[in-house]
Enzyme design. Structure first.
Site, PDB file in Angstrom:
ATOM      1  N   GLY A   1     -14.566  -7.073   7.109  1.00  0.00           N
ATOM      2  CA  GLY A   1     -13.355  -7.520   7.778  1.00  0.00           C
ATOM      3  C   GLY A   1     -13.463  -7.549   9.286  1.00  0.00           C
ATOM      4  O   GLY A   1     -13.993  -8.492   9.878  1.00  0.00           O
TER       5      GLY A   1
ATOM      6  N   CYS B   1      -0.060  -5.968   1.861  1.00  0.00           N
ATOM      7  CA  CYS B   1       0.021  -6.145   3.307  1.00  0.00           C
ATOM      8  C   CYS B   1       1.093  -5.222   3.870  1.00  0.00           C
ATOM      9  O   CYS B   1       2.237  -5.254   3.420  1.00  0.00           O
ATOM     10  CB  CYS B   1       0.340  -7.592   3.686  1.00  0.00           C
TER      11      CYS B   1
END
Lengths: 303, 264
Positions: free
Chosen positions: A265, A130
């Site tokens: 996504g 991330c």
């Protein structure tokens, strides 16, 4: 009848389409729009051991064909997930992956050890990539040594398969993928978002409070596809490809270069039933082209 | 909440940069409540990528209305749509205004600034149906920024206007008009939508006068249904405030829940 099932080795999926972490909430948010059993599975939003506050807004910027986010992994911790959310997901016959995060190696392990006690999780997707939680987008997946050691620790702690989710923000994605494989990862998923920024010319300020964020959406698909191709050529473990998939043909590109499955996504934000639509579009392609088994199409790129 | 991929535009009105569309969609209109919003696709392609959040302005049987001002590329594209075009819409989304049964017979103020008037037409009519005595305070920069004044009047609603330049109604901000009105009589409730500084000032007046107030917040949104966590604001729910989702926990919050940002 097209056989859409794929085998990740450690797990068989009904079809190769998964919903990507951070874009599918905890799954429940999508119940009004689709039958969660109709997709291969989904990866729930990243979980730290404890709850996370996330970054101050603005957290989103729309760019050409893309979206930069700096959410900062706001969410419930493993306890609330396991006690309140997971019981509501168990009725589904679809693969539920938990994206596991940590501010330190120890926190990843604590989260895994906690979740090990619960039924209903197919595998852990180790979120080592991330870009929105440490300064300048730092994360374990930028370094092959840290990738190796953290995957190894996670694998030792876990009773479930480990999928390492890699970052595209590296010079040599193959080196990192090999480190994950050597660390014992059962699979690799890539790419996470691309470190990015946008500027407001009127105020001369970054459009995101966090300055940087992660770029996703169709703008990044060609980069993602290239990286997935490089990685499948270099490792033996199954690879799950993602990055900007909006349609069945996007997903098929990833399968053809060698991904065993894909994650969808950003498309979920625009079309909450995008995953379901993409499964249908893949099936239509197979019918039109007389493909009996989707697994037979994986890695058929002719070069 | 549902998705209508092809809601037909049956009405288009425009006033400069302000637009109103009526879209026919029994599925969307059936469930709609005041303060809820829609996520509207403005392009069939990948750019602009995201849907645009727009308040439900009115509901007429099978039709919902949206009212917006061109604020960027997305709304500019939307403004080009014509009657008979189809819109891909998700909705109705969010929790909307809470219409307390105790408001029957009571005076309430509905306060809108600029394009923030959008959700308040639907709300004002529902409040009146619920038996409240509704006064609409509608503010804008100048007379052309009050395109809906006549629509409220035609609906038989009591409307007082303000303009920053004095071209119509009270000369000053709508918060000044509100202050004048509360000096005469405090309403039993305030319902507010407008730019952040206007809502913050209104919240100060409401807190000082101890008037319960509800605010419809605006934000850029990634999804509109709670999946992306992009549209947060600091909101108190029996705590000191956490980043809560405007789309799902709101977009309407009570004044004491909202942690207003310090002016920078």
């Amino acid at each position: 009848m097209v056989d859409l099932s794929v085998d990740l080795g450690f797990l068989k999926l009904r079809n190769p389409v998964l919903a990507a972490s951070g874009t599918f909430g905890y799954g429940l948010e999508f119940e009004p729009f689709m039958d969660l059993n109709s997709i291969g599975g989904f990866v729930v939003k990243g979980l730290y051991f404890g709850p996370r506050e996330g970054n101050p807004p603005p957290r989103l910027v729309e760019t050409a064909g893309g979206l930069i986010n700096a959410i900062g992994l706001q969410g419930v911790g493993v306890e609330q997930f396991a006690e309140e959310i997971l019981p509501r997901l168990r009725k589904y016959q679809t693969a539920i992956f938990v994206n596991v995060c940590g501010a330190s190696d120890e926190e990843y392990i604590r989260a895994i050890e906690y979740l090990n006690r619960y039924e209903g999780i197919a595998a852990y997707e180790l979120n080592i990539s991330c870009p929105n939680v440490e300064k300048n987008g730092a994360c374990p997946a930028l370094n092959s040594g840290h990738t190796f050691s953290l995957v190894k620790l996670a694998k030792q702690a876990s009773r479930l398969p480990i999928i390492a989710k890699l970052s595209p923000n590296v010079t040599d994605i193959v080196e990192i993928a090999k480190a994950a494989e050597e660390g014992g990862a059962d699979g690799i998923s890539l790419i996470n978002t691309i470190l990015a920024m946008a500027v407001d010319i009127e105020t001369q300020r970054p459009k995101l409070t966090n300055i940087f964020g992660g770029l996703s959406g169709p703008a990044i698909k060609p980069i993602a596809l290239r990286m997935v191709y490089q990685v499948v050529s270099a490792v033996k473990i199954p690879v799950i490809g993602m990055g900007g998939i909006m349609t069945g043909s996007d997903a098929l590109e990833f399968l053809i270069v060698g991904a065993k499955a894909v994650e969808v996504g950003t498309a979920n934000f625009i079309d909450p039933a995008a995953t379901l639509r993409i499964v249908g579009e893949i099936e239509d392609f197979c019918r039109r082209n007389d493909v009996k088994k989707i697994a037979g199409l994986v890695g058929t790129l002719k070069v | 909440m549902t998705k209508d991929p092809a809601a037909r535009i049956v009405l288009k009105q425009e006033w400069g940069n302000y637009f109103l569309f009526g879209v026919e969609s029994p599925a969307l209109a059936g469930e709609a409540k005041p303060g809820q919003f829609l996520m509207v696709r403005v392009s069939d392609h990948i750019d602009p990528l995201l849907r645009r959040p727009l308040s439900i302005h009115a509901r007429e049987r099978n039709t919902l209305e949206i009212f917006f001002k061109i604020a960027g590329r997305g709304t500019a594209l939307l403004a080009r749509k014509k009657e008979e075009d189809r819109l891909d819409i998700l909705g109705p989304l969010g929790a909307g205004f809470r219409l307390d049964a105790g408001l029957k017979g009571k005076a309430v103020f509905v306060v809108g600034g600029g394009r923030g008037i959008a959700p308040l037409y639907f709300l004002a009519r529902e409040l009146r149906t619920a038996g409240a005595r509704v006064k609409v305070l509608y503010g804008g920069k100048s007379l052309p920024d009050l395109p809906l004044k006549q629509k409220f009047e035609k609906a038989g609603l009591d409307v007082a206007c303000s303009t920053d330049d004095g071209s119509s109604g009270f000369h000053g901000l709508v918060t000044g008009l509100l202050q004048n009105e509360t000096n005469k009589q405090n309403p039993a409730a305030l319902f507010v939508c407008g730019p952040d500084p206007m809502m913050k000032k209104t919240a100060e007046i409401a807190a000082r006068e101890k008037i319960p107030a509800q605010f419809s917040l605006e934000s850029m949104m990634g999804c509109g249904f709670g999946a992306c966590w992009g549209c947060v604001k600091r909101i108190r729910k029996g705590d000191d405030g956490a980043w809560r989702k405007i789309c799902e926990d709101g977009p309407v919050f009570s004044g004491d829940e909202i942690v207003w940002e310090e002016e920078g």
